[in-house]
Scaffold this active site. Structure first.
Site, PDB file in Angstrom:
ATOM      1  N   ALA A 111       2.246 -13.846  10.846  1.00 45.68           N
ATOM      2  CA  ALA A 111       2.289 -12.949   9.694  1.00 45.68           C
ATOM      3  C   ALA A 111       2.592 -13.790   8.458  1.00 45.68           C
ATOM      4  CB  ALA A 111       3.366 -11.898   9.909  1.00 45.68           C
ATOM      5  N   GLY A 165       2.612 -13.541  14.733  1.00 47.75           N
ATOM      6  CA  GLY A 165       1.601 -12.482  14.694  1.00 47.75           C
ATOM      7  C   GLY A 165       0.232 -12.957  15.145  1.00 47.75           C
ATOM      8  N   GLU A 175       0.284 -12.666  18.767  1.00 46.53           N
ATOM      9  CA  GLU A 175       0.250 -11.224  19.057  1.00 46.53           C
ATOM     10  C   GLU A 175      -1.156 -10.661  18.860  1.00 46.53           C
ATOM     11  OE1 GLU A 175       3.542 -10.505  16.345  1.00 46.53           O
ATOM     12  OE2 GLU A 175       4.710  -9.692  18.002  1.00 46.53           O
ATOM     13  N   GLU A 197       9.237 -16.600  15.633  1.00 43.29           N
ATOM     14  CA  GLU A 197       9.959 -15.728  14.692  1.00 43.29           C
ATOM     15  C   GLU A 197      11.457 -16.003  14.682  1.00 43.29           C
ATOM     16  OE1 GLU A 197       7.643 -14.725  16.861  1.00 43.29           O
ATOM     17  OE2 GLU A 197       6.273 -13.282  15.902  1.00 43.29           O
TER      18      GLU A 197
HETATM   19  N1  CO8 Z   1       2.655 -17.399   6.378  1.00 44.32           N
HETATM   20  C1  CO8 Z   1       2.347 -17.802   5.144  1.00 44.32           C
HETATM   21  N2  CO8 Z   1       1.841 -19.042   4.887  1.00 44.32           N
HETATM   22  C2  CO8 Z   1       1.693 -19.884   5.923  1.00 44.32           C
HETATM   23  C3  CO8 Z   1       2.002 -19.523   7.239  1.00 44.32           C
HETATM   24  C4  CO8 Z   1       2.504 -18.209   7.460  1.00 44.32           C
HETATM   25  N3  CO8 Z   1       2.804 -17.732   8.688  1.00 44.32           N
HETATM   26  N4  CO8 Z   1       1.737 -20.565   8.059  1.00 44.32           N
HETATM   27  C5  CO8 Z   1       1.264 -21.540   7.264  1.00 44.32           C
HETATM   28  N5  CO8 Z   1       1.231 -21.134   5.977  1.00 44.32           N
HETATM   29  C6  CO8 Z   1       0.781 -21.886   4.807  1.00 44.32           C
HETATM   30  C7  CO8 Z   1       1.806 -22.935   4.398  1.00 44.32           C
HETATM   31  O1  CO8 Z   1       2.824 -22.363   3.602  1.00 44.32           O
HETATM   32  C8  CO8 Z   1       0.930 -23.903   3.655  1.00 44.32           C
HETATM   33  O2  CO8 Z   1       0.649 -23.370   2.363  1.00 44.32           O
HETATM   34  P1  CO8 Z   1       0.927 -24.269   1.052  1.00 44.32           P
HETATM   35  O3  CO8 Z   1      -0.019 -25.432   1.186  1.00 44.32           O
HETATM   36  O4  CO8 Z   1       0.613 -23.352  -0.055  1.00 44.32           O
HETATM   37  O5  CO8 Z   1       2.350 -24.688   1.139  1.00 44.32           O
HETATM   38  C9  CO8 Z   1      -0.389 -23.856   4.414  1.00 44.32           C
HETATM   39  O6  CO8 Z   1      -0.380 -22.643   5.149  1.00 44.32           O
HETATM   40  C10 CO8 Z   1      -0.537 -24.991   5.413  1.00 44.32           C
HETATM   41  O7  CO8 Z   1       0.604 -24.982   6.254  1.00 44.32           O
HETATM   42  P2  CO8 Z   1       1.471 -26.302   6.557  1.00 44.32           P
HETATM   43  O8  CO8 Z   1       1.424 -27.237   5.413  1.00 44.32           O
HETATM   44  O9  CO8 Z   1       2.801 -25.855   7.034  1.00 44.32           O
HETATM   45  O10 CO8 Z   1       0.608 -26.925   7.770  1.00 44.32           O
HETATM   46  P3  CO8 Z   1       1.136 -27.887   8.902  1.00 44.32           P
HETATM   47  O11 CO8 Z   1      -0.098 -28.363   9.609  1.00 44.32           O
HETATM   48  O12 CO8 Z   1       2.074 -28.879   8.369  1.00 44.32           O
HETATM   49  O13 CO8 Z   1       1.981 -26.943   9.908  1.00 44.32           O
HETATM   50  C11 CO8 Z   1       2.344 -24.945  11.205  1.00 44.32           C
HETATM   51  C12 CO8 Z   1       1.319 -25.950  10.638  1.00 44.32           C
HETATM   52  C13 CO8 Z   1       3.201 -25.654  12.261  1.00 44.32           C
HETATM   53  C14 CO8 Z   1       1.569 -23.823  11.858  1.00 44.32           C
HETATM   54  C15 CO8 Z   1       3.259 -24.430  10.063  1.00 44.32           C
HETATM   55  O14 CO8 Z   1       2.426 -23.994   8.996  1.00 44.32           O
HETATM   56  C16 CO8 Z   1       4.145 -23.289  10.447  1.00 44.32           C
HETATM   57  O15 CO8 Z   1       5.142 -23.482  11.117  1.00 44.32           O
HETATM   58  N6  CO8 Z   1       3.780 -22.058  10.024  1.00 44.32           N
HETATM   59  C17 CO8 Z   1       4.587 -20.883  10.256  1.00 44.32           C
HETATM   60  C18 CO8 Z   1       4.464 -20.414  11.696  1.00 44.32           C
HETATM   61  C19 CO8 Z   1       5.340 -19.211  11.913  1.00 44.32           C
HETATM   62  O16 CO8 Z   1       6.540 -19.262  11.788  1.00 44.32           O
HETATM   63  N7  CO8 Z   1       4.717 -18.079  12.293  1.00 44.32           N
HETATM   64  C20 CO8 Z   1       5.418 -16.849  12.539  1.00 44.32           C
HETATM   65  C21 CO8 Z   1       5.479 -16.030  11.309  1.00 44.32           C
HETATM   66  S1  CO8 Z   1       6.488 -14.587  11.503  1.00 44.32           S
HETATM   67  C22 CO8 Z   1       5.491 -13.498  12.304  1.00 44.32           C
HETATM   68  O17 CO8 Z   1       4.376 -13.765  12.618  1.00 44.32           O
HETATM   69  C23 CO8 Z   1       6.111 -12.164  12.563  1.00 44.32           C
HETATM   70  C24 CO8 Z   1       5.191 -11.310  13.353  1.00 44.32           C
HETATM   71  C25 CO8 Z   1       5.447  -9.901  13.008  1.00 44.32           C
HETATM   72  C26 CO8 Z   1       4.276  -9.025  13.303  1.00 44.32           C
HETATM   73  C27 CO8 Z   1       2.967  -9.578  12.790  1.00 44.32           C
HETATM   74  C28 CO8 Z   1       1.830  -8.734  13.174  1.00 44.32           C
HETATM   75  C29 CO8 Z   1       0.513  -9.483  13.305  1.00 44.32           C
END
Ligand code: CO8
Length: 287
Positions: free
Chosen positions: A97, A138, A141, A161
């Site tokens: 998400a 998400g 999911e 999460e």
């Molecule tokens: N949300 C918003 N932006 C994101 C997300 C995200 N989940 N994941 C990545 N991005 C963005 C980053 O902020 C970055 O943007 P910017 O260049 O503007 O800073 C861009 O995508 C590229 O990401 P990274 O630079 O971080 O890329 P890396 O290759 O270094 O890392 C990762 C990749 C490991 C995947 C890392 O991006 C990461 O850890 N992302 C977050 C993963 C996460 O925590 N996901 C869970 C989110 S919470 C959730 O899903 C709750 C579910 C609730 C229900 C949802 C229903 C579908």
């Protein structure tokens, strides 16, 4: 069905999919902002939905999920389409998400807006998730809301999460536990650790791991097999399998038997068995 705009460069897809299998069609009066939709396969009877926000790793927000939902529903209304493949553009299927969208939210705003409550509607046709990279939170999911999951060898799955101070909210604790059992589900949900494609395969989360550039092709091949069957019988069979998640064994078997009986009221059951007896290929009419 309302026709669907193909906003995805065909050239781009041809980089990952063999040309004969994938043929895109420009469709006119419906556009999506965050996903692209194509009719693919030799008979163009498979819908391919691609999450198309690679810069944010296909982070899922209401708009993106709204597009996925509309696209899946529109494809379900298309009489040509018998199966759908869902994938992501770039290095992620979906990295979860949209954290930036969620960051200012409160308990009150989640509750009053019914946040996420309308996520998870994937249309009537079977959906194969072709997980090309990160499927986190998400994203994992969303894959688990699909009927079949194929993974590229680069795929990673997780429910991180907990690292954000929250928990899965779109079925992760439920579907992951049913798919891989309590111990691994608990480990993933409580640590936020990820698993790779091979581990996901061994755990039963995915049914196939495919070399990265062959993933979509392989998913489309399977989708074509499904789409070549009777859509009516496929829908009945899908309902029977889905009921395994909702009921006891005895009730599920009873429900299955009733559905099995119901196929004897269909033209396609008559045609399928008739074709076998007459040693010819069945010609299903979805009736
Ligand atoms: N949300 C918003 N932006 C994101 C997300 C995200 N989940 N994941 C990545 N991005 C963005 C980053 O902020 C970055 O943007 P910017 O260049 O503007 O800073 C861009 O995508 C590229 O990401 P990274 O630079 O971080 O890329 P890396 O290759 O270094 O890392 C990762 C990749 C490991 C995947 C890392 O991006 C990461 O850890 N992302 C977050 C993963 C996460 O925590 N996901 C869970 C989110 S919470 C959730 O899903 C709750 C579910 C609730 C229900 C949802 C229903 C579908």
């Amino acid at each position: 069905m309302a026709s669907i705009a193909c906003r995805f460069g065909h050239k781009l897809l041809c980089g990952t999919v063999q040309r004969p299998i994938l043929s895109s069609r420009m469709m006119s009066d419906k556009t999506y902002n965050l996903v692209t939709v194509e009719k693919v396969g030799e008979k163009k009877n498979v819908g391919l939905i691609t999450l198309n926000s690679p810069r944010t790793l296909n982070a899922l927000n209401d708009a993106m999920i709204g597009d996925v939902r509309s696209a899946a529903e529109d494809l379900s209304e298309d009489k040509d389409i018998g199966c759908v493949v869902l994938t992501g553009k770039g290095k992620a299927f979906a990295a979860g998400a949209d954290i930036k969208q969620m960051q200012p939210m409160t308990f009150q705003s989640c509750t009053m807006s019914g946040f996420i409550s309308n996520w998870g509607q994937m249309g009537k046709r079977p959906v194969i998730a072709a997980v090309n990279g990160y499927a986190l939170g998400g994203g994992c999911e969303l894959a688990m809301m699909c009927d079949i999951i194929y993974a590229s060898d680069k795929a990673q799955f997780g429910q991180p999460e907990i690292l954000l101070g929250t928990i899965p909210g779109a079925g992760g604790t439920q579907r992951l536990t049913r798919a891989v059992g309590k111990s691994l589900a608990m480990e993933l949900v409580l640590t936020g650790d990820r698993i790779n494609a091979e581990t996901a395969l061994a755990a039963g989360l995915v049914s196939k791991v495919v070399e990265g550039d062959k993933l979509i092709e392989e998913a489309i091949k399977t989708a074509e097999k499904i789409a070549n069957n009777s859509k009516l019988t496929v829908a009945i069979a899908k309902e029977a399998v889905d009921s395994a998640f909702e009921t006891t064994l005895a009730q599920g078997c009873l429900f299955e038997r009733k559905l099995f009986y119901s196929t004897f009221a269909t033209d396609d059951r008559r045609e399928g068995m008739g074709a076998f007896v007459e040693k010819r290929k069945a010609n299903f009419t979805d009736n």
